[in-house]
Write an enzyme that holds these catalytic residues in place. Structure first.
Site, PDB file in Angstrom:
ATOM      1  N   LEU A 104       0.886  -1.168   0.000  1.00  0.00           N
ATOM      2  CA  LEU A 104       0.000   0.000   0.000  1.00  0.00           C
ATOM      3  C   LEU A 104       0.921   1.214   0.000  1.00  0.00           C
ATOM      4  O   LEU A 104       1.982   1.189   0.640  1.00  0.00           O
ATOM      5  CB  LEU A 104      -0.890   0.012   1.249  1.00  0.00           C
ATOM      6  CG  LEU A 104      -1.988  -1.053   1.333  1.00  0.00           C
ATOM      7  CD1 LEU A 104      -2.697  -0.984   2.684  1.00  0.00           C
ATOM      8  CD2 LEU A 104      -2.998  -0.902   0.200  1.00  0.00           C
ATOM      9  N   ASP A 105       0.526   2.272  -0.707  1.00  0.00           N
ATOM     10  CA  ASP A 105       1.354   3.472  -0.734  1.00  0.00           C
ATOM     11  C   ASP A 105       1.518   4.038   0.678  1.00  0.00           C
ATOM     12  O   ASP A 105       0.692   3.789   1.562  1.00  0.00           O
ATOM     13  CB  ASP A 105       0.698   4.569  -1.596  1.00  0.00           C
ATOM     14  CG  ASP A 105       0.538   4.146  -3.035  1.00  0.00           C
ATOM     15  OD1 ASP A 105       1.273   3.250  -3.483  1.00  0.00           O
ATOM     16  OD2 ASP A 105      -0.343   4.719  -3.709  1.00  0.00           O
ATOM     17  N   MET A 106       2.521   4.859   0.823  1.00  0.00           N
ATOM     18  CA  MET A 106       2.817   5.440   2.144  1.00  0.00           C
ATOM     19  C   MET A 106       1.612   6.197   2.723  1.00  0.00           C
ATOM     20  O   MET A 106       1.324   6.123   3.915  1.00  0.00           O
ATOM     21  CB  MET A 106       4.012   6.380   2.018  1.00  0.00           C
ATOM     22  CG  MET A 106       4.551   6.834   3.345  1.00  0.00           C
ATOM     23  SD  MET A 106       6.176   7.543   3.136  1.00  0.00           S
ATOM     24  CE  MET A 106       6.652   7.792   4.829  1.00  0.00           C
TER      25      MET A 106
END
Ligand code: URA
Length: 251
Positions: A104-106
């Site tokens: 998952l993106d930051m």
């Protein structure tokens, strides 16, 4: 019984044999408090204390499966050359070395599966299994029928390739408008953000609420981890043709 260090690490589920050799070369492995960078070093698991990145390699032969509510602000990697916060800090307290399945993106929160079962992880991430992932996205504006059609009918082109048909609906959220629920069976880089931007509704906030048949429970707060129940695990295993594997909970 003494075995080569990389063989012990691989047997403990820390990494593949090649991956363990890299960890040793990177000076991340200690035996009894001392860095070992000799690939020929033999160790006795029973009488030595082995750590990787200071985390004790306990008896990890048992396969472990968890769900993790990833908070925003953390990278889904275990180390970052720029020293940004990573999910490792949440994983350190677990009795086994486990890895996130996918990313998952930051700035994205939500459900991540953690496991040291490489075969399950590989299959869950393989596009041929078409594992559904459900996201809730707060977007700019309120998508109309046209935008929803674009998001779902496979006509949207991202990175030169059409997206697989997806599901999308506007959530009935009252005055706080602009919430979309999207179900995707692909896992392309920043896919939700790119899809929503492409149809004129850039993402403001994004959360993954389901992965395969697993729902992020409301009691699992950001940063918390819970072990999968046998029923949850069996469902996952069944989905990717690995059913009836017993969950081994050796600590
Ligand atoms: N889609 C995105 O844009 N980001 C994620 O982290 C996951 C899906």
């Amino acid at each position: 019984m003494s075995e080569r260090l990389q063989k012990v690490l691989a047997a403990c589920g820390v990494a593949s044999r090649r991956g363990a050799e890299n960890l040793i070369r990177q000076r991340r492995v200690k035996v009894d408090g001392e860095i070992v960078c000799d690939l020929g070093r033999k160790v006795d698991m029973a009488s030595s204390t082995i750590t990787v990145d200071e985390i004790p390699v306990k008896n990890l032969q048992g396969l472990r499966y968890y769900m993790f509510h990833k908070p925003k602000g953390y990278l889904t990697t275990l180390s970052d050359p720029q020293n940004r916060p990573t999910v490792l800090r949440f994983l350190e307290k677990l009795p086994a070395r486990v890895y996130p399945v996918g990313r998952l993106d930051m700035d994205v929160s939500g459900l991540l599966i953690l496991t040291n079962d490489g075969e399950l992880a590989k299959r869950l991430m393989h596009p041929s299994y078409m594992i559904p992932k459900v996201y809730r996205a707060r977007v700019e504006g309120v998508p109309d029928e046209g935008a929803l059609k674009l998001l779902t009918d496979g006509s949207l082109i991202i990175g030169g390739k059409p997206i697989s048909p997806a599901k999308a609906r506007v959530l009935p959220t009252g005055p706080d408008k602009g919430w979309l629920e999207l179900t995707l069976t692909e896992g392309r880089h920043r896919q939700v953000k790119r899809m929503c931007a492409a149809c004129g509704h850039p993402v403001i906030e994004l959360k993954r609420v389901c992965y395969c048949d697993l729902k992020l429970p409301s009691h699992l707060l950001a940063g918390q981890i819970s072990e999968l129940t046998s029923a949850q695990l069996q469902t996952l295993l069944k989905k990717v043709g690995l059913a009836t594997k017993d969950k081994d909970t050796v600590a």
